[in-house]
Enzyme design. Structure first.
Site, PDB file in Angstrom:
ATOM      1  N   CYS A 192       0.811  -1.227   0.000  1.00  0.00           N
ATOM      2  CA  CYS A 192       0.000   0.000   0.000  1.00  0.00           C
ATOM      3  C   CYS A 192       0.838   1.268   0.000  1.00  0.00           C
ATOM      4  CB  CYS A 192      -0.955  -0.002   1.185  1.00  0.00           C
ATOM      5  SG  CYS A 192      -2.150  -1.345   1.101  1.00  0.00           S
ATOM      6  N   HIS A 218      -3.232   7.528   1.729  1.00  0.00           N
ATOM      7  CA  HIS A 218      -3.598   6.215   1.182  1.00  0.00           C
ATOM      8  C   HIS A 218      -5.020   5.920   1.649  1.00  0.00           C
ATOM      9  CE1 HIS A 218      -3.952   2.047   0.398  1.00  0.00           C
ATOM     10  NE2 HIS A 218      -3.702   1.652   1.636  1.00  0.00           N
ATOM     11  N   ASN A 232      -9.945   0.012  -0.797  1.00  0.00           N
ATOM     12  CA  ASN A 232      -8.490   0.077  -0.733  1.00  0.00           C
ATOM     13  C   ASN A 232      -7.909  -0.506  -2.021  1.00  0.00           C
ATOM     14  OD1 ASN A 232      -5.783  -0.179  -0.195  1.00  0.00           O
ATOM     15  ND2 ASN A 232      -6.050  -1.023   1.866  1.00  0.00           N
TER      16      ASN A 232
HETATM   17  N1  ACO Z   1     -18.728  -8.047   8.193  1.00  0.00           N
HETATM   18  C1  ACO Z   1     -19.292  -8.279   9.393  1.00  0.00           C
HETATM   19  N2  ACO Z   1     -18.586  -8.664  10.464  1.00  0.00           N
HETATM   20  C2  ACO Z   1     -17.252  -8.783  10.317  1.00  0.00           C
HETATM   21  C3  ACO Z   1     -16.610  -8.559   9.098  1.00  0.00           C
HETATM   22  C4  ACO Z   1     -17.404  -8.171   7.999  1.00  0.00           C
HETATM   23  N3  ACO Z   1     -16.885  -7.912   6.794  1.00  0.00           N
HETATM   24  N4  ACO Z   1     -15.287  -8.754   9.266  1.00  0.00           N
HETATM   25  C5  ACO Z   1     -15.098  -9.104  10.547  1.00  0.00           C
HETATM   26  N5  ACO Z   1     -16.283  -9.133  11.181  1.00  0.00           N
HETATM   27  C6  ACO Z   1     -16.560  -9.453  12.574  1.00  0.00           C
HETATM   28  C7  ACO Z   1     -15.488 -10.279  13.220  1.00  0.00           C
HETATM   29  O1  ACO Z   1     -15.663 -11.645  12.925  1.00  0.00           O
HETATM   30  C8  ACO Z   1     -15.713  -9.962  14.673  1.00  0.00           C
HETATM   31  O2  ACO Z   1     -16.793 -10.720  15.132  1.00  0.00           O
HETATM   32  P1  ACO Z   1     -16.778 -11.326  16.640  1.00  0.00           P
HETATM   33  O3  ACO Z   1     -16.759 -10.110  17.536  1.00  0.00           O
HETATM   34  O4  ACO Z   1     -18.051 -12.099  16.666  1.00  0.00           O
HETATM   35  O5  ACO Z   1     -15.550 -12.148  16.717  1.00  0.00           O
HETATM   36  C9  ACO Z   1     -16.145  -8.495  14.657  1.00  0.00           C
HETATM   37  O6  ACO Z   1     -16.595  -8.243  13.320  1.00  0.00           O
HETATM   38  C10 ACO Z   1     -15.033  -7.532  14.999  1.00  0.00           C
HETATM   39  O7  ACO Z   1     -13.891  -7.923  14.253  1.00  0.00           O
HETATM   40  P2  ACO Z   1     -12.573  -7.100  14.282  1.00  0.00           P
HETATM   41  O8  ACO Z   1     -11.604  -7.647  13.316  1.00  0.00           O
HETATM   42  O9  ACO Z   1     -12.143  -6.880  15.677  1.00  0.00           O
HETATM   43  O10 ACO Z   1     -13.153  -5.702  13.726  1.00  0.00           O
HETATM   44  P3  ACO Z   1     -12.488  -4.319  13.723  1.00  0.00           P
HETATM   45  O11 ACO Z   1     -13.317  -3.337  14.424  1.00  0.00           O
HETATM   46  O12 ACO Z   1     -11.033  -4.386  14.059  1.00  0.00           O
HETATM   47  O13 ACO Z   1     -12.596  -3.944  12.180  1.00  0.00           O
HETATM   48  C11 ACO Z   1     -11.179  -3.924  10.265  1.00  0.00           C
HETATM   49  C12 ACO Z   1     -11.966  -4.775  11.214  1.00  0.00           C
HETATM   50  C13 ACO Z   1     -12.133  -3.014   9.498  1.00  0.00           C
HETATM   51  C14 ACO Z   1     -10.433  -4.816   9.279  1.00  0.00           C
HETATM   52  C15 ACO Z   1     -10.187  -3.067  11.088  1.00  0.00           C
HETATM   53  O14 ACO Z   1      -9.424  -3.872  11.927  1.00  0.00           O
HETATM   54  C16 ACO Z   1      -9.269  -2.276  10.218  1.00  0.00           C
HETATM   55  O15 ACO Z   1      -9.692  -1.328   9.580  1.00  0.00           O
HETATM   56  N6  ACO Z   1      -7.967  -2.612  10.207  1.00  0.00           N
HETATM   57  C17 ACO Z   1      -7.054  -1.962   9.335  1.00  0.00           C
HETATM   58  C18 ACO Z   1      -6.909  -2.848   8.197  1.00  0.00           C
HETATM   59  C19 ACO Z   1      -6.655  -2.161   6.927  1.00  0.00           C
HETATM   60  O16 ACO Z   1      -7.112  -1.063   6.637  1.00  0.00           O
HETATM   61  N7  ACO Z   1      -5.912  -2.843   6.103  1.00  0.00           N
HETATM   62  C20 ACO Z   1      -5.659  -2.367   4.815  1.00  0.00           C
HETATM   63  C21 ACO Z   1      -4.306  -2.704   4.415  1.00  0.00           C
HETATM   64  S1  ACO Z   1      -3.155  -1.878   5.383  1.00  0.00           S
HETATM   65  C22 ACO Z   1      -3.323  -0.356   4.965  1.00  0.00           C
HETATM   66  O17 ACO Z   1      -3.628  -0.093   3.824  1.00  0.00           O
HETATM   67  C23 ACO Z   1      -3.137   0.664   5.985  1.00  0.00           C
END
Ligand code: ACO
Length: 325
Positions: free
Chosen positions: A115, A252, A282
């Site tokens: 990224c 980004h 993304n």
């Molecule tokens: N739809 C519904 N529920 C979901 C989904 C989905 N697509 N994905 C995960 N869940 C659920 C999980 O299973 C979990 O359920 P549980 O509580 O029953 O176990 C719950 O949602 C919470 O999951 P988390 O992973 O803790 O959710 P979080 O609030 O952290 O959000 C996310 C997830 C959006 C991926 C977040 O961690 C994030 O934005 N991380 C950064 C990742 C990113 O942007 N990566 C891109 C590449 S790196 C970069 O470009 C910077």
């Protein structure tokens, strides 16, 4: 004192025709529009057609940037493409684009920093232009992340999309102050201790397969804001500028929450932040030039505006670039 600066002559972008909405994804995996919008800000993503490759997306964006810059392809002597989804293991996808543009001189190569790829590619081109090795460069970010997603994994497949963006840079003499037009400073970082938090579980040397993207989302989130703000502070320090001097932050486009938190920590007003993640998700190395093209195209970014670019991604890698448009 006269110095050489890499000045942006033009910009362009391309998104594949097919749009996949959150509602469409919710019919495939256990997710919802509400969950995706609330956690990420993403409303839709574009998906490359069968037979449409990263080089095709990159070529469209490059042609748009050349037209916007009003320069002919044969005047380009350097092409740096940022991508993690090359057409083939080799040759570099940059040479496919070079050939599609009818350019047979100079150099073309790929840069791989996931990224953060566009910032790494921009810094690479900038250093070649400043050194006098090349005169005019195309810097492209192009990705087909849809090809490396596990479409059963709701934790990752909702986040990414396909697209491309490009800028044309030209080496121009400038007075050597932070009022110069062009790239004023770039800052690149990486730390491979985090390599297992965001990676693709395949490759030519390890599995002889392409593999799928794997991510510990929470871990990425935890590190993102600190890393992004660190390299932006580095850019402020190197140029004697502050958050107040910034006209536009073009981050980004990974996740609205990461972008909002980074801007807040740096005291950059929300109205100065360019946000396009809702439109294309993304797109990894393509997201910064896609956002630049939107904000320059609609007249927000104007000549002489001070623009801060930043990214963070797999590796981890992270970086910033400060430029005067
Ligand atoms: N739809 C519904 N529920 C979901 C989904 C989905 N697509 N994905 C995960 N869940 C659920 C999980 O299973 C979990 O359920 P549980 O509580 O029953 O176990 C719950 O949602 C919470 O999951 P988390 O992973 O803790 O959710 P979080 O609030 O952290 O959000 C996310 C997830 C959006 C991926 C977040 O961690 C994030 O934005 N991380 C950064 C990742 C990113 O942007 N990566 C891109 C590449 S790196 C970069 O470009 C910077």
């Amino acid at each position: 004192m006269t110095v050489m600066r890499s000045v942006v002559l033009g910009y362009g972008s391309y998104l594949p025709e097919r749009i996949m909405t959150n509602a469409e994804l919710a019919a495939k995996v256990d997710t919802s529009d509400e969950w995706i919008v609330q956690r990420t800000g993403i409303r839709q993503r574009h998906i490359a057609a069968t037979g449409e490759f990263t080089s095709h997306l990159g070529t469209h964006a490059a042609l748009a940037a050349l037209a916007n810059a009003k320069v002919e392809a044969h005047t380009i002597d350097l092409i740096v493409l940022a991508t993690s989804t090359p057409d083939n293991t080799f040759p570099a996808t940059a040479v496919q684009i070079q050939s599609a543009l009818g350019i047979h001189h100079g150099a073309a190569f790929d840069v791989q920093a996931v990224c953060t790829g566009f910032i790494f590619a921009l810094a690479t081109a900038d250093n070649f232009l400043k050194s006098g090795a090349f005169k005019r460069a195309l810097v492209i970010g192009a990705e087909t992340f849809s090809r490396i997603l596990d479409w059963q994994d709701r934790g990752t497949c909702v986040l990414f999309g396909d697209g491309a963006g490009a800028v044309v840079l030209e080496a121009q003499p400038q007075p050597g102050t932070n009022k110069d037009r062009g790239i004023l400073t770039t800052h690149l970082r990486s730390d491979g201790r985090h390599k297992d938090k965001l990676f693709v579980d395949g490759g030519p040397s390890s599995t002889q397969t392409v593999g799928h993207l794997r991510m510990e989302g929470r871990e990425v989130f935890k590190h993102a804001v600190g890393m992004i703000t660190d390299v932006i502070e580095d850019a402020f320090k190197a140029t004697g500028t502050t958050a107040d001097d910034i006209d536009w932050l073009v981050p980004h486009q990974a996740n609205k929450r990461i972008i909002d938190a980074s801007a807040k920590k740096l005291n950059i007003a929300p109205q100065k932040v360019v946000l396009t993640v809702d439109l294309h998700g993304n797109t990894s190395a393509a997201s910064i030039p896609l956002a630049l093209a939107v904000a320059a195209g609609d007249g927000r970014i104007k000549k002489n505006d001070l623009v801060m670019l930043e990214a963070m991604g797999g590796g981890f890698t992270w970086g910033s670039a400060l430029l005067r448009w």
